[in-house]
Design an enzyme around this catalytic site. Sequence first.
Site, short mmCIF file in Angstrom:
data_model
loop_
_atom_site.label_atom_id
_atom_site.label_comp_id
_atom_site.label_asym_id
_atom_site.label_seq_id
_atom_site.Cartn_x
_atom_site.Cartn_y
_atom_site.Cartn_z
N LYS A 1 0.77 -1.09 0.04
CA LYS A 1 0.10 0.10 0.08
C LYS A 1 0.87 1.23 0.16
O LYS A 1 0.64 2.30 -0.73
CB LYS A 1 -1.05 0.06 1.22
CG LYS A 1 -2.01 1.07 1.24
CD LYS A 1 -1.42 2.30 1.98
CE LYS A 1 -2.20 3.51 1.92
NZ LYS A 1 -1.77 4.73 2.74
N ASP B 1 -6.16 0.91 0.47
CA ASP B 1 -6.06 1.19 2.16
C ASP B 1 -7.36 0.80 2.65
O ASP B 1 -8.21 0.06 1.77
CB ASP B 1 -5.84 2.83 2.20
CG ASP B 1 -7.04 3.48 1.48
OD1 ASP B 1 -7.63 2.77 0.77
OD2 ASP B 1 -7.20 4.58 1.91
#
Length: 211
Positions: free
Chosen positions: A121, A140
């Site tokens: 991420k 996310d």
Amino acid sequence: MDDKERVQEIIKLLSKEHPDAKIALQYIDPLELLVATILSAQSTDKIVNKVTKKLFKKYVKVEDYANIDLKELENDIKSTGFYRNKAKYLKKMAQMLVNDFNSNVPNSMDELTKLPGVARKTANVVLSNAFGIIEGIAVDTHVKRLAQRLKLTTKKDPNKIEKDLMELVPKRQWQNLSDLFIFHGRRVCKARNPNCKECCMNKLCPSAFSF
DNA sequence: CTCCCGATAT
DNA sequence: ATATCAGGAG
């Protein structure tokens, strides 16, 4: 309409509603973005920006993080939460940047994810926004939640969700998809009390009004 | 899977 | 009071 067509309609509607959708973290170089993204875990961009405003005046080079007393760094980032872990990651990361990467932030997924506290991420955010390199989709908490509610995936693991989305959306839209889902997730499709009534894509969402 | 953790909205 | 916030490591 299949999921590939549906997600195109979704992107079209979200683009109209959030024309300003882009990263909200404030930074001026790859190091600042890397630090800000690590601090953003389970925190809000608002709090992170407030913290980094002071932090980036005090810590300019990777050596500034690498040499700092851990307790002092903890205190400087305390309000972002998880501050002991984050401080530990930041210092070890900076030391690794100095020792293994010539004090530069690397620009590949393999190298970035070697850094302590950096997984896909964070790496995706830094690669796309600081280097213009698209290797994947930053999944996310918002992207995860919207993908699940829209039933664009049945998975729970962020890496598997990323893979599903990458197969569903052409590469040129990966960055935009992430930005749009994050904006919409913060403003409308919230974790608690999602505002399905005001949602521009409620007709395309299997979960609309089911909360 | 659990742990990390302060700030904010409801 | 409690859920949740631009996650990652063990």
